[in-house]
Design a protein around this motif. Structure first.
Motif, PDB file in Angstrom:
ATOM      1  N   TYR A 128      30.216  49.505  19.675  1.00 26.06           N
ATOM      2  CA  TYR A 128      30.030  50.596  18.721  1.00 26.06           C
ATOM      3  C   TYR A 128      30.719  50.357  17.387  1.00 26.06           C
ATOM      4  O   TYR A 128      30.200  50.744  16.334  1.00 26.06           O
ATOM      5  CB  TYR A 128      30.510  51.908  19.345  1.00 26.06           C
ATOM      6  CG  TYR A 128      29.729  52.284  20.583  1.00 26.06           C
ATOM      7  CD1 TYR A 128      28.343  52.193  20.609  1.00 26.06           C
ATOM      8  CD2 TYR A 128      30.379  52.703  21.745  1.00 26.06           C
ATOM      9  CE1 TYR A 128      27.620  52.514  21.747  1.00 26.06           C
ATOM     10  CE2 TYR A 128      29.673  53.031  22.892  1.00 26.06           C
ATOM     11  CZ  TYR A 128      28.287  52.930  22.886  1.00 26.06           C
ATOM     12  OH  TYR A 128      27.576  53.251  24.013  1.00 26.06           O
ATOM     13  N   GLY A 129      31.860  49.715  17.406  1.00 26.25           N
ATOM     14  CA  GLY A 129      32.533  49.402  16.158  1.00 26.25           C
ATOM     15  C   GLY A 129      31.712  48.449  15.301  1.00 26.25           C
ATOM     16  O   GLY A 129      31.549  48.674  14.087  1.00 26.25           O
ATOM     17  N   VAL A 163      25.860  56.713  17.536  1.00 22.60           N
ATOM     18  CA  VAL A 163      27.072  55.926  17.781  1.00 22.60           C
ATOM     19  C   VAL A 163      28.295  56.838  17.793  1.00 22.60           C
ATOM     20  O   VAL A 163      29.148  56.765  18.690  1.00 22.60           O
ATOM     21  CB  VAL A 163      27.246  54.826  16.714  1.00 22.60           C
ATOM     22  CG1 VAL A 163      28.507  54.019  17.009  1.00 22.60           C
ATOM     23  CG2 VAL A 163      26.036  53.901  16.699  1.00 22.60           C
ATOM     24  N   TYR A 164      28.349  57.727  16.807  1.00 25.39           N
ATOM     25  CA  TYR A 164      29.449  58.696  16.793  1.00 25.39           C
ATOM     26  C   TYR A 164      29.365  59.638  17.995  1.00 25.39           C
ATOM     27  O   TYR A 164      30.397  60.044  18.550  1.00 25.39           O
ATOM     28  CB  TYR A 164      29.438  59.493  15.489  1.00 25.39           C
ATOM     29  CG  TYR A 164      29.960  58.721  14.305  1.00 25.39           C
ATOM     30  CD1 TYR A 164      31.309  58.410  14.202  1.00 25.39           C
ATOM     31  CD2 TYR A 164      29.113  58.290  13.296  1.00 25.39           C
ATOM     32  CE1 TYR A 164      31.807  57.701  13.126  1.00 25.39           C
ATOM     33  CE2 TYR A 164      29.593  57.573  12.207  1.00 25.39           C
ATOM     34  CZ  TYR A 164      30.939  57.285  12.128  1.00 25.39           C
ATOM     35  OH  TYR A 164      31.439  56.572  11.057  1.00 25.39           O
ATOM     36  N   ASP A 168      32.089  60.318  21.154  1.00 24.63           N
ATOM     37  CA  ASP A 168      32.530  61.712  21.277  1.00 24.63           C
ATOM     38  C   ASP A 168      33.069  62.259  19.950  1.00 24.63           C
ATOM     39  O   ASP A 168      33.841  63.208  19.931  1.00 24.63           O
ATOM     40  CB  ASP A 168      33.581  61.876  22.371  1.00 24.63           C
ATOM     41  CG  ASP A 168      33.657  63.323  22.877  1.00 24.63           C
ATOM     42  OD1 ASP A 168      32.596  63.992  22.913  1.00 24.63           O
ATOM     43  OD2 ASP A 168      34.750  63.779  23.203  1.00 24.63           O
ATOM     44  N   GLU A 169      32.633  61.690  18.851  1.00 25.51           N
ATOM     45  CA  GLU A 169      32.960  62.205  17.520  1.00 25.51           C
ATOM     46  C   GLU A 169      31.771  63.050  17.066  1.00 25.51           C
ATOM     47  O   GLU A 169      30.981  62.666  16.200  1.00 25.51           O
ATOM     48  CB  GLU A 169      33.251  61.056  16.561  1.00 25.51           C
ATOM     49  CG  GLU A 169      34.435  60.206  16.996  1.00 25.51           C
ATOM     50  CD  GLU A 169      34.672  59.005  16.088  1.00 25.51           C
ATOM     51  OE1 GLU A 169      34.487  59.134  14.862  1.00 25.51           O
ATOM     52  OE2 GLU A 169      35.029  57.935  16.618  1.00 25.51           O
ATOM     53  N   LEU A 174      26.865  64.848  13.980  1.00 23.49           N
ATOM     54  CA  LEU A 174      25.999  65.910  13.491  1.00 23.49           C
ATOM     55  C   LEU A 174      25.766  65.788  11.987  1.00 23.49           C
ATOM     56  O   LEU A 174      24.654  66.042  11.498  1.00 23.49           O
ATOM     57  CB  LEU A 174      26.617  67.273  13.816  1.00 23.49           C
ATOM     58  CG  LEU A 174      25.691  68.489  13.801  1.00 23.49           C
ATOM     59  CD1 LEU A 174      24.507  68.291  14.732  1.00 23.49           C
ATOM     60  CD2 LEU A 174      26.474  69.735  14.173  1.00 23.49           C
ATOM     61  N   ILE A 175      26.775  65.377  11.252  1.00 24.64           N
ATOM     62  CA  ILE A 175      26.627  65.203   9.803  1.00 24.64           C
ATOM     63  C   ILE A 175      25.521  64.191   9.496  1.00 24.64           C
ATOM     64  O   ILE A 175      24.622  64.450   8.679  1.00 24.64           O
ATOM     65  CB  ILE A 175      27.962  64.739   9.177  1.00 24.64           C
ATOM     66  CG1 ILE A 175      28.971  65.884   9.170  1.00 24.64           C
ATOM     67  CG2 ILE A 175      27.737  64.221   7.749  1.00 24.64           C
ATOM     68  CD1 ILE A 175      30.378  65.462   8.768  1.00 24.64           C
TER      69      ILE A 175
END
Length: 215
Positions: A128-129, A163-164, A168-169, A174-175
């Motif tokens: 993910y990074g 990915v976010y 769990d971000e 959502l942004i």
């Protein structure tokens, strides 16, 4: 505009009139591949892209940028088919990026496409990074080189959102998803798959966020 059958009919009519050695055949094969991909006919799309690639390999140097574009198209179809040949796809993508770096300015839209595709493979592999790193590079290029409501910018936002979400971000996810939704709703018909899917993505993350806040 979603008139895929009409476009395909036009391209096939054009194809029937061209001699077998016409240099524009590679362009026509590429466009037929795009139409088939948009219709969800992925195996047919791959056949057209492969024909385009074979023609380009005969007529262009191996590092010609158009060959890199066809590699990107083939990778995108494999992604749409949800095949698990991720390392093969990563190799294709890195070759395409290498081609583009040799022939294009750093902020060319096709460079953004290459970084985006590499990000997708890393995303599928759970890196993910690395995925976010490549998505961000893609987004920066596209914001510089494309109109603000271009669907490729929406794609960059849409790719970053999940990915976010997996990290769990949820607020950040959502942004980006809402940014993608705003562009898609302006640029595409209301029933287009990208519009429908991004609405589902936003709803899913909103529900997760509500549950998280309750707990």
């Amino acid at each position: 505009m979603g008139k895929f059958d009409l476009v395909e009919k036009y391209y096939r009519r054009w194809l029937s009139k061209l001699p077998s050695n016409d240099p524009s055949l590679c362009v026509l094969h590429q466009r037929l591949g795009v139409v088939a991909d948009d219709k969800g006919e992925y195996d047919t799309s791959l056949k057209w892209y492969q024909k385009s690639l074979e023609t380009k390999m005969r007529t262009h140097r191996s590092y010609h940028v158009n060959i890199g574009n066809t590699h990107n198209s083939i990778i995108a179809v494999h992604r749409n088919k949800e095949e698990n040949k991720y390392f093969e796809a990563l190799d294709f993508n890195e070759k395409s990026l290498d081609i583009h770096e040799k022939h294009l300015p750093a902020d060319h839209p096709d460079m953004g496409g290459s970084y985006n595709n590499i990000g997708i493979v890393h995303h599928c592999l759970g890196h993910y990074g690395l995925a976010l790193n490549h998505y961000n590079r893609s987004l920066k290029i596209r914001l510089k080189s494309l109109p603000g409501q271009h669907s490729d910018i929406a794609m960059a936002y849409r790719n970053m959102g999940p990915v976010y979400e997996y990290r769990d971000e949820l607020e950040q996810a959502l942004i980006y998803m809402k940014k993608a939704q705003t562009i898609y709703e302006v640029a595409l018909p209301f029933n287009y798959p990208n519009v429908v899917n991004i609405k589902d993505d936003v709803k899913r993350v909103e529900d997760k966020l509500k549950m998280k806040k309750k707990n």
